[in-house]
Design an enzyme around this catalytic site. Structure first.
Site, mmCIF file in Angstrom:
data_model
loop_
_atom_site.group_PDB
_atom_site.id
_atom_site.type_symbol
_atom_site.label_atom_id
_atom_site.label_comp_id
_atom_site.label_asym_id
_atom_site.label_seq_id
_atom_site.Cartn_x
_atom_site.Cartn_y
_atom_site.Cartn_z
ATOM 1 N N LYS A 277 0.821 -1.216 0.000
ATOM 2 C CA LYS A 277 0.000 0.000 0.000
ATOM 3 C C LYS A 277 0.853 1.264 0.000
ATOM 4 O O LYS A 277 0.592 2.195 -0.737
ATOM 5 C CB LYS A 277 -0.934 0.006 1.212
ATOM 6 C CG LYS A 277 -2.108 -0.932 1.088
ATOM 7 C CD LYS A 277 -3.035 -0.779 2.263
ATOM 8 C CE LYS A 277 -2.716 -1.862 3.258
ATOM 9 N NZ LYS A 277 -3.622 -1.908 4.397
ATOM 10 N N ARG A 278 1.880 1.267 0.817
ATOM 11 C CA ARG A 278 2.706 2.480 0.929
ATOM 12 C C ARG A 278 3.570 2.723 -0.304
ATOM 13 O O ARG A 278 4.162 3.780 -0.448
ATOM 14 C CB ARG A 278 3.558 2.423 2.193
ATOM 15 C CG ARG A 278 4.621 1.345 2.168
ATOM 16 C CD ARG A 278 5.442 1.349 3.452
ATOM 17 N NE ARG A 278 6.244 0.151 3.534
ATOM 18 C CZ ARG A 278 5.884 -0.975 4.122
ATOM 19 N NH1 ARG A 278 4.711 -1.059 4.703
ATOM 20 N NH2 ARG A 278 6.684 -2.017 4.144
#
Length: 166
Positions: free
Chosen positions: A97-98
């Site tokens: 996600k990051r």
């Protein structure tokens, strides 16, 4: 809270990586806020749920010896392990996600169907050929084809996965 160890060595046979061995350094059992740490949490969780097979990214293979020690100390059974290659993002880091991972909802907004996602994932690990129509690739079909020993040992990239779409 930590478990002091004596640098024990643990080995396991991984269905993808083969024989893996590693030493165990002191194991964090609880964070400063009292929340159980990852290694203890997954060991207890797997035991409570009677998990007998663990499939996860190969970046976590080095954590497995710590978990084997905890399983032994707690009298828990040892599941079988399969550490699979990761999907990497544009920076060469694992797709997360990051780091710009794409959600299923975002893929759907771009016109991807559930069948497209299944077909691309199957093609990326050799369970389906690029000539097989997406409509013929089903989860039931793939279960019968699955062979952890035949998985590619190297990671793939998100761009490579997109190229496998019909």
């Amino acid at each position: 809270m930590r478990l002091r160890t004596e640098g024990e060595r643990f080995a396991f046979d991984d269905a993808v990586l083969g024989r893996v061995e590693g030493h165990v350094d002191d194991v964090v059992l609880a964070r400063a806020d009292g929340v159980p740490a990852y290694n203890l949490a997954v060991v207890v969780d797997d035991e409570v749920q009677a998990i007998d097979q663990v499939v996860r990214g190969d970046d976590l293979a080095s954590s497995t010896p710590r978990q084997l020690l905890l399983q032994e100390l707690l009298g828990f059974r040892r599941p079988r392990y399969q550490h699979v290659p990761l999907v990497l993002g544009p920076t060469g880091k694992r797709l997360a996600k990051r780091d710009g991972a794409v959600t299923l909802a975002e893929l759907a907004a771009e016109g991807w169907t559930t069948g497209d996602v299944l077909a691309v994932l199957a093609r990326s690990v050799g369970l389906a050929s690029v000539t097989e129509p997406t409509s013929t690739i089903t989860a039931d079909l793939l279960v019968g084809r699955y062979d952890p020993g035949a998985l590619p040992p190297q990671p793939s990239t998100y761009a490579e996965l997109c190229a496998l779409r019909d």
